[in-house]
Scaffold this motif. Structure first.
Motif, PDB file in Angstrom:
ATOM      1  N   SER A 132       8.363  17.711   5.192  1.00  0.00           N
ATOM      2  CA  SER A 132       8.084  18.000   6.604  1.00  0.00           C
ATOM      3  C   SER A 132       7.459  19.373   6.821  1.00  0.00           C
ATOM      4  N   GLY A 133       7.435  20.202   5.771  1.00  0.00           N
ATOM      5  CA  GLY A 133       6.817  21.517   5.903  1.00  0.00           C
ATOM      6  C   GLY A 133       7.770  22.623   6.310  1.00  0.00           C
ATOM      7  N   ALA A 134       9.056  22.301   6.486  1.00  0.00           N
ATOM      8  CA  ALA A 134      10.033  23.338   6.821  1.00  0.00           C
ATOM      9  C   ALA A 134      10.170  24.338   5.675  1.00  0.00           C
ATOM     10  N   LEU A 135       9.946  23.862   4.451  1.00  0.00           N
ATOM     11  CA  LEU A 135       9.867  24.714   3.272  1.00  0.00           C
ATOM     12  C   LEU A 135       8.533  24.450   2.575  1.00  0.00           C
ATOM     13  N   ARG A 136       8.034  25.444   1.870  1.00  0.00           N
ATOM     14  CA  ARG A 136       6.799  25.284   1.104  1.00  0.00           C
ATOM     15  C   ARG A 136       7.128  25.136  -0.375  1.00  0.00           C
ATOM     16  N   ALA A 137       6.561  24.129  -0.999  1.00  0.00           N
ATOM     17  CA  ALA A 137       6.822  23.878  -2.410  1.00  0.00           C
ATOM     18  C   ALA A 137       6.262  25.005  -3.276  1.00  0.00           C
ATOM     19  N   ASP A 138       6.958  25.292  -4.375  1.00  0.00           N
ATOM     20  CA  ASP A 138       6.440  26.246  -5.357  1.00  0.00           C
ATOM     21  C   ASP A 138       5.255  25.643  -6.109  1.00  0.00           C
ATOM     22  N   SER A 139       5.330  24.338  -6.365  1.00  0.00           N
ATOM     23  CA  SER A 139       4.241  23.640  -7.040  1.00  0.00           C
ATOM     24  C   SER A 139       4.426  22.146  -6.829  1.00  0.00           C
ATOM     25  N   GLY A 140       3.416  21.390  -7.211  1.00  0.00           N
ATOM     26  CA  GLY A 140       3.463  19.942  -7.052  1.00  0.00           C
ATOM     27  C   GLY A 140       2.606  19.466  -5.899  1.00  0.00           C
ATOM     28  N   SER A 141       2.654  18.173  -5.634  1.00  0.00           N
ATOM     29  CA  SER A 141       1.789  17.552  -4.642  1.00  0.00           C
ATOM     30  C   SER A 141       2.581  16.593  -3.766  1.00  0.00           C
ATOM     31  N   ILE A 142       2.247  16.588  -2.471  1.00  0.00           N
ATOM     32  CA  ILE A 142       2.787  15.611  -1.520  1.00  0.00           C
ATOM     33  C   ILE A 142       1.592  15.034  -0.773  1.00  0.00           C
ATOM     34  N   LEU A 143       1.211  13.822  -1.112  1.00  0.00           N
ATOM     35  CA  LEU A 143       0.055  13.190  -0.477  1.00  0.00           C
ATOM     36  C   LEU A 143       0.516  12.158   0.539  1.00  0.00           C
ATOM     37  N   LEU A 144       0.123  12.343   1.794  1.00  0.00           N
ATOM     38  CA  LEU A 144       0.319  11.347   2.841  1.00  0.00           C
ATOM     39  C   LEU A 144      -1.034  10.687   3.047  1.00  0.00           C
ATOM     40  N   GLY A 145      -1.181   9.471   2.545  1.00  0.00           N
ATOM     41  CA  GLY A 145      -2.523   8.888   2.505  1.00  0.00           C
ATOM     42  C   GLY A 145      -3.399   9.750   1.622  1.00  0.00           C
ATOM     43  N   SER A 146      -4.451  10.294   2.190  1.00  0.00           N
ATOM     44  CA  SER A 146      -5.349  11.182   1.439  1.00  0.00           C
ATOM     45  C   SER A 146      -5.127  12.654   1.775  1.00  0.00           C
ATOM     46  N   ASP A 147      -4.132  12.962   2.601  1.00  0.00           N
ATOM     47  CA  ASP A 147      -3.893  14.333   3.045  1.00  0.00           C
ATOM     48  C   ASP A 147      -2.833  15.022   2.198  1.00  0.00           C
ATOM     49  N   GLU A 148      -3.183  16.170   1.640  1.00  0.00           N
ATOM     50  CA  GLU A 148      -2.233  16.974   0.883  1.00  0.00           C
ATOM     51  C   GLU A 148      -1.401  17.806   1.852  1.00  0.00           C
ATOM     52  N   MET A 167       0.841  -1.187   0.000  1.00  0.00           N
ATOM     53  CA  MET A 167       0.000   0.000   0.000  1.00  0.00           C
ATOM     54  C   MET A 167       0.884   1.248   0.000  1.00  0.00           C
ATOM     55  N   THR A 168       0.526   2.222  -0.819  1.00  0.00           N
ATOM     56  CA  THR A 168       1.298   3.451  -0.921  1.00  0.00           C
ATOM     57  C   THR A 168       0.941   4.394   0.222  1.00  0.00           C
ATOM     58  N   LEU A 169       1.953   4.837   0.969  1.00  0.00           N
ATOM     59  CA  LEU A 169       1.732   5.788   2.057  1.00  0.00           C
ATOM     60  C   LEU A 169       1.958   7.223   1.601  1.00  0.00           C
ATOM     61  N   LEU A 170       3.011   7.432   0.795  1.00  0.00           N
ATOM     62  CA  LEU A 170       3.372   8.787   0.378  1.00  0.00           C
ATOM     63  C   LEU A 170       3.475   8.840  -1.146  1.00  0.00           C
ATOM     64  N   LYS A 171       2.833   9.844  -1.733  1.00  0.00           N
ATOM     65  CA  LYS A 171       2.909  10.074  -3.177  1.00  0.00           C
ATOM     66  C   LYS A 171       3.417  11.488  -3.418  1.00  0.00           C
ATOM     67  N   ILE A 172       4.547  11.593  -4.092  1.00  0.00           N
ATOM     68  CA  ILE A 172       5.113  12.890  -4.460  1.00  0.00           C
ATOM     69  C   ILE A 172       5.018  13.031  -5.974  1.00  0.00           C
ATOM     70  N   ARG A 173       4.441  14.146  -6.409  1.00  0.00           N
ATOM     71  CA  ARG A 173       4.214  14.341  -7.830  1.00  0.00           C
ATOM     72  C   ARG A 173       4.672  15.735  -8.273  1.00  0.00           C
ATOM     73  N   ASP A 174       5.605  15.769  -9.219  1.00  0.00           N
ATOM     74  CA  ASP A 174       6.049  16.984  -9.902  1.00  0.00           C
ATOM     75  C   ASP A 174       6.389  18.097  -8.908  1.00  0.00           C
ATOM     76  N   LEU A 175       7.120  17.746  -7.871  1.00  0.00           N
ATOM     77  CA  LEU A 175       7.459  18.688  -6.797  1.00  0.00           C
ATOM     78  C   LEU A 175       8.560  19.633  -7.263  1.00  0.00           C
ATOM     79  N   ARG A 176       8.359  20.931  -6.982  1.00  0.00           N
ATOM     80  CA  ARG A 176       9.330  21.941  -7.427  1.00  0.00           C
ATOM     81  C   ARG A 176       9.579  22.970  -6.330  1.00  0.00           C
ATOM     82  N   LYS A 177      10.854  23.349  -6.199  1.00  0.00           N
ATOM     83  CA  LYS A 177      11.231  24.410  -5.284  1.00  0.00           C
ATOM     84  C   LYS A 177      12.484  25.098  -5.813  1.00  0.00           C
ATOM     85  N   SER A 178      12.380  26.430  -5.989  1.00  0.00           N
ATOM     86  CA  SER A 178      13.520  27.213  -6.472  1.00  0.00           C
ATOM     87  C   SER A 178      13.901  28.268  -5.450  1.00  0.00           C
TER      88      SER A 178
END
Length: 241
Positions: free
Chosen positions: A50-66, A1-12
């Motif tokens: 972990s939220g120490a930085l905020r992504a410019d774009s993309g998705s980080i899903l922990l279960g169903s939580d963005e 079962m997938t716990l974490l899904k990271i998609r097209d994450l970007r930070k500049s």
């Protein structure tokens, strides 16, 4: 079962693309190695999760939580805990108090006698029970790393982020550390491991994601990934001809 899904994450940071279109999944109960040479974006990726930085774009899903857009304490309450590349302990507080502080950030926060008992058990797990009342600032560097792990575990995390936690250990300490991580996995904990100690990576990681210049260079089973020519080149540089 997938716990974490990271998609097209970007930070500049200005013109520097620290994380550039990163995507990967983490399965429940696995230890995933997040690898790459210095400056490849690994710690930035951990900071985004972990939220120490905020992504410019993309998705980080922990279960169903963005997670993108959430504050670090909100992400911690959802079950994400971490250690840091540069150790961060509350130096003026005792080891026990440091661990108890971690319990305040989980949904079933504990105080008093219940917190004391659990903190002592966690200190025992990482081999620091005898230092329970010692100020954290008086510990050696290695023992501060153990304390930081105990504090992270006090959150009762679903996902544990370890940023070079095994770095700087001598051979005996390294084997103890590897066994501790194996024990955590055996209890069902999911772990993302940023590490340069390849003996530990081979011993612990089911799969690896290799980053280079902010992007994903390779992903797959550990032995297969570490044998890929492009991964070896990323770490060691192109051969001279």
């Amino acid at each position: 079962m997938t716990l974490l899904k990271i998609r097209d994450l970007r930070k500049s940071f200005g013109g520097l693309k620290a994380v550039d279109g990163l995507s990967f999944d983490v399965q429940q109960g696995e230890v995933l190695g997040l690898l790459g040479p210095n400056g490849s974006g690994k710690t930035t990726a951990m900071n985004l999760i972990s939220g120490a930085l905020r992504a410019d774009s993309g998705s980080i899903l922990l279960g169903s939580d963005e997670l993108v857009g959430m504050a670090p304490h909100q992400i911690a309450r959802l079950g994400v805990a971490r250690t840091f590349q540069l150790v961060r302990v509350l130096g003026g507080m005792s080891c026990r108090e440091n661990v108890e502080a971690g319990m305040a950030f989980r949904p079933d926060h504990k105080f008093g006698a219940a917190a004391y008992d659990e903190a002592m058990a966690l200190l025992d797990t990482v081999g620091l029970r005898e230092f329970a009342e010692t100020p954290a600032g008086d510990l050696t560097y290695i023992d501060q790393k153990r304390l930081e792990l105990a504090r992270a575990l006090a959150l009762k995390p679903r996902l544990l982020l370890l940023d070079e936690w095994l770095a700087g250990l001598n051979p005996t300490e390294l084997q103890v550390g590897i066994q501790l991580i194996r024990d955590l996995r055996a209890k069902g904990l999911t772990i993302i491991l940023v590490e340069h100690v390849m003996d530990a990576v081979r011993a612990l990681c089911d799969r690896c994601v290799v980053m280079f210049a902010g992007s994903k260079l390779a992903e797959g089973e550990t032995a297969t990934v570490l044998a890929q020519e492009e991964v070896i080149t990323a770490y060691l540089g192109a051969p001279h001809v």
